[in-house]
Design a protein around this motif. Structure first.
Motif, PDB file in Angstrom:
ATOM      1  N   ARG A   1      37.669  44.767  33.076  1.00 41.04           N
ATOM      2  CA  ARG A   1      39.114  45.016  33.039  1.00 41.04           C
ATOM      3  C   ARG A   1      39.912  43.729  32.865  1.00 41.04           C
ATOM      4  O   ARG A   1      40.946  43.714  32.192  1.00 41.04           O
ATOM      5  CB  ARG A   1      39.550  45.752  34.308  1.00 41.04           C
ATOM      6  CG  ARG A   1      39.067  47.182  34.364  1.00 41.04           C
ATOM      7  CD  ARG A   1      39.631  47.884  35.571  1.00 41.04           C
ATOM      8  NE  ARG A   1      39.066  49.209  35.740  1.00 41.04           N
ATOM      9  CZ  ARG A   1      39.647  50.156  36.451  1.00 41.04           C
ATOM     10  NH1 ARG A   1      40.787  49.933  37.062  1.00 41.04           N
ATOM     11  NH2 ARG A   1      39.071  51.328  36.566  1.00 41.04           N
ATOM     12  N   LEU A   2      39.455  42.642  33.475  1.00 42.56           N
ATOM     13  CA  LEU A   2      40.150  41.364  33.324  1.00 42.56           C
ATOM     14  C   LEU A   2      40.080  40.863  31.882  1.00 42.56           C
ATOM     15  O   LEU A   2      41.072  40.357  31.352  1.00 42.56           O
ATOM     16  CB  LEU A   2      39.573  40.317  34.277  1.00 42.56           C
ATOM     17  CG  LEU A   2      40.004  40.447  35.731  1.00 42.56           C
ATOM     18  CD1 LEU A   2      39.150  39.562  36.630  1.00 42.56           C
ATOM     19  CD2 LEU A   2      41.481  40.120  35.897  1.00 42.56           C
ATOM     20  N   ILE A   3      38.936  41.013  31.255  1.00 46.20           N
ATOM     21  CA  ILE A   3      38.795  40.594  29.852  1.00 46.20           C
ATOM     22  C   ILE A   3      39.727  41.410  28.953  1.00 46.20           C
ATOM     23  O   ILE A   3      40.417  40.854  28.092  1.00 46.20           O
ATOM     24  CB  ILE A   3      37.322  40.711  29.400  1.00 46.20           C
ATOM     25  CG1 ILE A   3      36.473  39.664  30.136  1.00 46.20           C
ATOM     26  CG2 ILE A   3      37.198  40.557  27.883  1.00 46.20           C
ATOM     27  CD1 ILE A   3      34.974  39.867  30.002  1.00 46.20           C
ATOM     28  N   GLU A   4      39.776  42.714  29.171  1.00 45.33           N
ATOM     29  CA  GLU A   4      40.685  43.576  28.401  1.00 45.33           C
ATOM     30  C   GLU A   4      42.138  43.182  28.657  1.00 45.33           C
ATOM     31  O   GLU A   4      42.949  43.123  27.715  1.00 45.33           O
ATOM     32  CB  GLU A   4      40.481  45.036  28.784  1.00 45.33           C
ATOM     33  CG  GLU A   4      39.169  45.625  28.329  1.00 45.33           C
ATOM     34  CD  GLU A   4      38.882  46.999  28.928  1.00 45.33           C
ATOM     35  OE1 GLU A   4      39.713  47.529  29.714  1.00 45.33           O
ATOM     36  OE2 GLU A   4      37.806  47.550  28.630  1.00 45.33           O
TER      37      GLU A   4
ATOM     38  N   TRP B   1      44.588  31.892  35.012  1.00 42.23           N
ATOM     39  CA  TRP B   1      43.236  32.073  34.471  1.00 42.23           C
ATOM     40  C   TRP B   1      42.316  30.932  34.867  1.00 42.23           C
ATOM     41  O   TRP B   1      41.095  31.092  34.887  1.00 42.23           O
ATOM     42  CB  TRP B   1      43.289  32.282  32.961  1.00 42.23           C
ATOM     43  CG  TRP B   1      43.821  33.632  32.639  1.00 42.23           C
ATOM     44  CD1 TRP B   1      45.079  33.942  32.196  1.00 42.23           C
ATOM     45  CD2 TRP B   1      43.141  34.881  32.794  1.00 42.23           C
ATOM     46  NE1 TRP B   1      45.210  35.302  32.059  1.00 42.23           N
ATOM     47  CE2 TRP B   1      44.035  35.904  32.417  1.00 42.23           C
ATOM     48  CE3 TRP B   1      41.865  35.244  33.213  1.00 42.23           C
ATOM     49  CZ2 TRP B   1      43.688  37.253  32.449  1.00 42.23           C
ATOM     50  CZ3 TRP B   1      41.517  36.593  33.239  1.00 42.23           C
ATOM     51  CH2 TRP B   1      42.419  37.571  32.860  1.00 42.23           C
ATOM     52  N   ASN B   2      42.873  29.772  35.220  1.00 43.11           N
ATOM     53  CA  ASN B   2      42.049  28.673  35.723  1.00 43.11           C
ATOM     54  C   ASN B   2      41.380  29.024  37.046  1.00 43.11           C
ATOM     55  O   ASN B   2      40.379  28.403  37.422  1.00 43.11           O
ATOM     56  CB  ASN B   2      42.900  27.406  35.930  1.00 43.11           C
ATOM     57  CG  ASN B   2      43.272  26.750  34.624  1.00 43.11           C
ATOM     58  OD1 ASN B   2      42.488  26.739  33.684  1.00 43.11           O
ATOM     59  ND2 ASN B   2      44.469  26.213  34.559  1.00 43.11           N
ATOM     60  N   ASP B   3      41.924  29.980  37.768  1.00 43.73           N
ATOM     61  CA  ASP B   3      41.380  30.379  39.071  1.00 43.73           C
ATOM     62  C   ASP B   3      40.261  31.413  38.953  1.00 43.73           C
ATOM     63  O   ASP B   3      39.655  31.785  39.956  1.00 43.73           O
ATOM     64  CB  ASP B   3      42.488  30.974  39.952  1.00 43.73           C
ATOM     65  CG  ASP B   3      43.622  30.007  40.187  1.00 43.73           C
ATOM     66  OD1 ASP B   3      43.345  28.808  40.385  1.00 43.73           O
ATOM     67  OD2 ASP B   3      44.792  30.447  40.178  1.00 43.73           O
ATOM     68  N   ILE B   4      40.022  31.898  37.748  1.00 43.14           N
ATOM     69  CA  ILE B   4      39.033  32.957  37.542  1.00 43.14           C
ATOM     70  C   ILE B   4      37.914  32.433  36.651  1.00 43.14           C
ATOM     71  O   ILE B   4      38.160  31.929  35.562  1.00 43.14           O
ATOM     72  CB  ILE B   4      39.687  34.203  36.911  1.00 43.14           C
ATOM     73  CG1 ILE B   4      40.749  34.760  37.855  1.00 43.14           C
ATOM     74  CG2 ILE B   4      38.633  35.257  36.587  1.00 43.14           C
ATOM     75  CD1 ILE B   4      41.505  35.944  37.322  1.00 43.14           C
ATOM     76  N   ASP B   5      36.691  32.541  37.144  1.00 42.42           N
ATOM     77  CA  ASP B   5      35.515  32.145  36.372  1.00 42.42           C
ATOM     78  C   ASP B   5      34.745  33.410  36.002  1.00 42.42           C
ATOM     79  O   ASP B   5      34.007  33.960  36.822  1.00 42.42           O
ATOM     80  CB  ASP B   5      34.641  31.198  37.194  1.00 42.42           C
ATOM     81  CG  ASP B   5      33.496  30.613  36.389  1.00 42.42           C
ATOM     82  OD1 ASP B   5      33.019  31.276  35.440  1.00 42.42           O
ATOM     83  OD2 ASP B   5      33.064  29.485  36.715  1.00 42.42           O
ATOM     84  N   LEU B   6      34.960  33.874  34.782  1.00 40.25           N
ATOM     85  CA  LEU B   6      34.311  35.102  34.331  1.00 40.25           C
ATOM     86  C   LEU B   6      32.828  34.897  34.025  1.00 40.25           C
ATOM     87  O   LEU B   6      32.050  35.838  34.074  1.00 40.25           O
ATOM     88  CB  LEU B   6      35.038  35.672  33.112  1.00 40.25           C
ATOM     89  CG  LEU B   6      36.459  36.174  33.384  1.00 40.25           C
ATOM     90  CD1 LEU B   6      37.179  36.497  32.089  1.00 40.25           C
ATOM     91  CD2 LEU B   6      36.434  37.378  34.305  1.00 40.25           C
ATOM     92  N   VAL B   7      32.424  33.663  33.743  1.00 37.20           N
ATOM     93  CA  VAL B   7      31.014  33.368  33.470  1.00 37.20           C
ATOM     94  C   VAL B   7      30.208  33.422  34.766  1.00 37.20           C
ATOM     95  O   VAL B   7      29.194  34.113  34.856  1.00 37.20           O
ATOM     96  CB  VAL B   7      30.856  31.995  32.775  1.00 37.20           C
ATOM     97  CG1 VAL B   7      29.388  31.640  32.605  1.00 37.20           C
ATOM     98  CG2 VAL B   7      31.570  31.990  31.434  1.00 37.20           C
TER      99      VAL B   7
ATOM    100  N   PRO C   1      31.346  43.842  38.195  1.00 40.95           N
ATOM    101  CA  PRO C   1      31.286  44.005  36.733  1.00 40.95           C
ATOM    102  C   PRO C   1      32.466  44.789  36.143  1.00 40.95           C
ATOM    103  O   PRO C   1      32.987  44.423  35.096  1.00 40.95           O
ATOM    104  CB  PRO C   1      29.967  44.747  36.507  1.00 40.95           C
ATOM    105  CG  PRO C   1      29.129  44.368  37.689  1.00 40.95           C
ATOM    106  CD  PRO C   1      30.082  44.228  38.840  1.00 40.95           C
ATOM    107  N   GLU C   2      32.903  45.863  36.803  1.00 42.91           N
ATOM    108  CA  GLU C   2      34.026  46.647  36.279  1.00 42.91           C
ATOM    109  C   GLU C   2      35.323  45.837  36.304  1.00 42.91           C
ATOM    110  O   GLU C   2      36.129  45.915  35.365  1.00 42.91           O
ATOM    111  CB  GLU C   2      34.195  47.950  37.073  1.00 42.91           C
ATOM    112  CG  GLU C   2      35.369  48.808  36.615  1.00 42.91           C
ATOM    113  CD  GLU C   2      35.275  49.330  35.190  1.00 42.91           C
ATOM    114  OE1 GLU C   2      36.329  49.700  34.641  1.00 42.91           O
ATOM    115  OE2 GLU C   2      34.168  49.391  34.613  1.00 42.91           O
ATOM    116  N   LEU C   3      35.520  45.032  37.337  1.00 38.89           N
ATOM    117  CA  LEU C   3      36.711  44.180  37.393  1.00 38.89           C
ATOM    118  C   LEU C   3      36.653  43.131  36.291  1.00 38.89           C
ATOM    119  O   LEU C   3      37.667  42.854  35.638  1.00 38.89           O
ATOM    120  CB  LEU C   3      36.856  43.521  38.773  1.00 38.89           C
ATOM    121  CG  LEU C   3      38.028  42.558  38.939  1.00 38.89           C
ATOM    122  CD1 LEU C   3      39.369  43.254  38.645  1.00 38.89           C
ATOM    123  CD2 LEU C   3      38.031  41.962  40.344  1.00 38.89           C
TER     124      LEU C   3
END
Length: 176
Positions: free
Chosen positions: A97-100, A43-49, A92-94
């Motif tokens: 899905r990542l948050i879910e 999760w450190n590799d993903i910046d959802l913001v 946006p759809e990814l």
């Protein structure tokens, strides 16, 4: 090289949405990432913001001789080339899905007394550890069958991603 046609791609995306690793398949189709890159993600590799994935490592198998026999170990290592290290935008759809996926995995692992956070693998096994490439491939083949899509290898999703972008008129240099 096998790619999924539009009909197969739509069948695959809709047929795997509810599967535990469905978001990994969706990620492959919408980013063109390799299996090893996806399996090495934390999760450190993903910046959802900011909306990007930072690809900087990969999970692979190496042959090791332990003094008695040859065996295989899974190893996370840096990407092979500097060009493989990259930032990939998240659609946006990814993102949704990542948050879910994060929420479901956190609940699932907490029920087993395990932590799930920033250092955790995005796509993990039953105990929060990395998924072996071989087991992930088994899940993938089962997902293809469930979605009623002809059998192919995971790398075909990367080629499908590139083909879709080419069909949409995107620049080949950008795709590469």
């Amino acid at each position: 090289i096998k790619i999924l046609g539009r009909n197969e791609l739509n069948l695959f995306i809709s047929g795997t949405k509810s599967l535990r690793h469905g978001v990994a398949y969706y990620m492959a189709v919408t980013t063109g990432m390799r299996k090893g890159e996806i399996l090495a993600l934390t999760w450190n590799d993903i910046d959802l913001v900011e909306g990007f994935i930072h690809v900087k490592k990969t999970l692979g198998r190496v042959k090791v001789f332990n003094g008695k026999e040859t065996c295989f170990n899974d190893v996370i290592r840096d990407c092979k080339t500097e060009n493989s290290r990259r930032y990939i935008p998240i659609l946006p759809e990814l993102k949704k899905r990542l948050i879910e996926h994060y929420t479901k995995e956190k609940i699932r692992l907490k029920s087993k007394g395990l932590e799930y956070g920033n250092d955790s693998f995005v796509f993990c096994n039953e105990y929060g550890n990395h998924i072996t490439p071989r087991n992930f491939s088994k899940h993938f083949y089962n997902a293809l069958a469930k979605a009623k899509v002809s059998r192919t290898n995971f790398h075909a999703l990367r080629h499908t991603f590139a083909t879709v972008l080419l069909e949409e008129g995107k620049d080949i240099k950008l795709i590469s």
